[in-house]
Scaffold this active site. Structure first.
Site, short mmCIF file in Angstrom:
data_model
loop_
_atom_site.label_atom_id
_atom_site.label_comp_id
_atom_site.label_asym_id
_atom_site.label_seq_id
_atom_site.Cartn_x
_atom_site.Cartn_y
_atom_site.Cartn_z
CE LYS A 1 -3.18 -2.56 2.91
NZ LYS A 1 -3.51 -2.85 4.31
CG PHE B 1 11.10 2.11 10.28
CD1 PHE B 1 11.19 0.93 9.57
CD2 PHE B 1 9.84 2.66 10.49
CE1 PHE B 1 10.06 0.30 9.08
CE2 PHE B 1 8.70 2.04 10.01
CZ PHE B 1 8.81 0.86 9.30
CE LYS C 1 14.92 2.20 5.09
NZ LYS C 1 14.46 1.88 6.46
NE ARG D 1 -0.35 1.84 4.82
CZ ARG D 1 0.70 1.07 4.54
NH1 ARG D 1 1.73 1.58 3.90
NH2 ARG D 1 0.70 -0.20 4.87
CG ASP E 1 6.82 2.28 0.25
OD1 ASP E 1 7.51 1.42 -0.32
OD2 ASP E 1 6.16 2.04 1.28
CG ASP F 1 14.86 -1.81 3.91
OD1 ASP F 1 15.04 -0.79 4.58
OD2 ASP F 1 15.07 -2.95 4.36
P1 XMP Z 1 12.75 -4.61 0.81
O1 XMP Z 1 13.57 -4.97 2.02
O2 XMP Z 1 12.16 -5.82 0.18
O3 XMP Z 1 11.57 -3.83 1.49
O4 XMP Z 1 13.49 -3.72 -0.12
C1 XMP Z 1 10.84 -2.91 0.86
C2 XMP Z 1 9.59 -2.70 1.67
O5 XMP Z 1 9.92 -2.62 3.06
C3 XMP Z 1 9.18 -1.63 3.70
N1 XMP Z 1 10.10 -0.67 4.34
C4 XMP Z 1 9.73 0.37 5.06
N2 XMP Z 1 8.50 0.82 5.37
N3 XMP Z 1 9.48 2.61 6.56
C5 XMP Z 1 8.39 1.94 6.13
O6 XMP Z 1 7.29 2.37 6.41
C6 XMP Z 1 10.74 2.23 6.29
O7 XMP Z 1 11.70 2.89 6.70
C7 XMP Z 1 10.87 1.04 5.50
N4 XMP Z 1 11.93 0.38 5.03
C8 XMP Z 1 11.43 -0.67 4.31
C9 XMP Z 1 8.34 -1.00 2.62
O8 XMP Z 1 7.05 -1.54 2.71
C10 XMP Z 1 8.96 -1.39 1.31
O9 XMP Z 1 8.05 -1.54 0.27
MG MG Z 2 5.05 -1.05 5.04
#
Ligand code: XMP
Ligand code: MG
Length: 175
Positions: free
Chosen positions: A41, A149, A128, A162, A97, A100
């Site tokens: 989302k 975060f 990140k 959100r 969004d 990570d």
């Molecule tokens: P990966 O690790 O697969 O993760 O690249 C991507 C998803 O992890 C969530 N994510 C976050 N959500 N604040 C958030 O609200 C953060 O700092 C954060 N870091 C990772 C996010 O859902 C993203 O799509």
């Molecule tokens: Mg999330």
């Protein structure tokens, strides 16, 4: 847990950057009908703003995955929604969004490619890079941030925050 008083990125800064990204994408995809595939989302707010800066033939759809529970990535992907649009031979812009570990985007891009898309370009509001586990490089990045975060502008902590127009860190950051 409380949010910091001052946002990491305020609404005006985000708005200006999203407009720039839209112009770049419009120039790059000129003449190519685009499927804007938004990752649910968290990508919703970003995509809603970004698409209004796209002067292109845009078809909107969504993709749903669950990969993250609270602060720490689970390293597994669960599909919650698959797009209706046929991606065969389409130019796809995947809108997320935040990037990570890269696991989510990597899995989704592999799936888009397996559908026979002409291309799958990744567009993220936040990156990140210090957290990367699998190699993924976005074609478009809004802001590169430290390992913090963050919430707001679509990003949640356990489904909250959100709706905030700005992006915040927590006061007591557990990362
Ligand atoms: P990966 O690790 O697969 O993760 O690249 C991507 C998803 O992890 C969530 N994510 C976050 N959500 N604040 C958030 O609200 C953060 O700092 C954060 N870091 C990772 C996010 O859902 C993203 O799509
Ligand atoms: Mg999330």
């Amino acid at each position: 847990m409380r949010l910091k008083t001052e946002p990491l990125l305020d609404a005006a800064t985000i708005r200006a950057r999203v407009a720039e990204m839209g112009e770049r994408i419009t120039a790059d995809f000129a003449g190519k009908p685009l499927v804007l595939l938004t990752v649910l989302k968290g990508g919703m707010v970003f995509a809603a703003d970004l698409m209004r800066h796209l002067d292109l033939d845009v078809e909107l759809d969504f993709i749903g995955v669950r990969s993250y529970d609270g602060f720490h990535s689970q390293g597994r992907i669960e599909w919650t929604y698959k797009p209706d649009v046929d991606l065969q031979s389409r130019h796809v812009l995947l809108v997320e969004d935040i990037l990570d570990t890269g696991r989510t985007s990597k899995a989704i891009i592999a799936w888009i490619e397996a559908q026979g898309a002409a291309e799958a370009a990744l567009c993220v509001l936040l990156d990140k890079p210090s957290r990367r586990v699998v190699p993924v490089t976005p074609r478009y990045t809004g802001f590169t941030i430290e390992n913090r975060f963050v919430v707001g502008y679509g990003l949640d902590y356990n489904a909250r925050y959100r709706h905030l127009p700005d992006i915040y860190e927590f006061d007591d950051n557990p990362c």
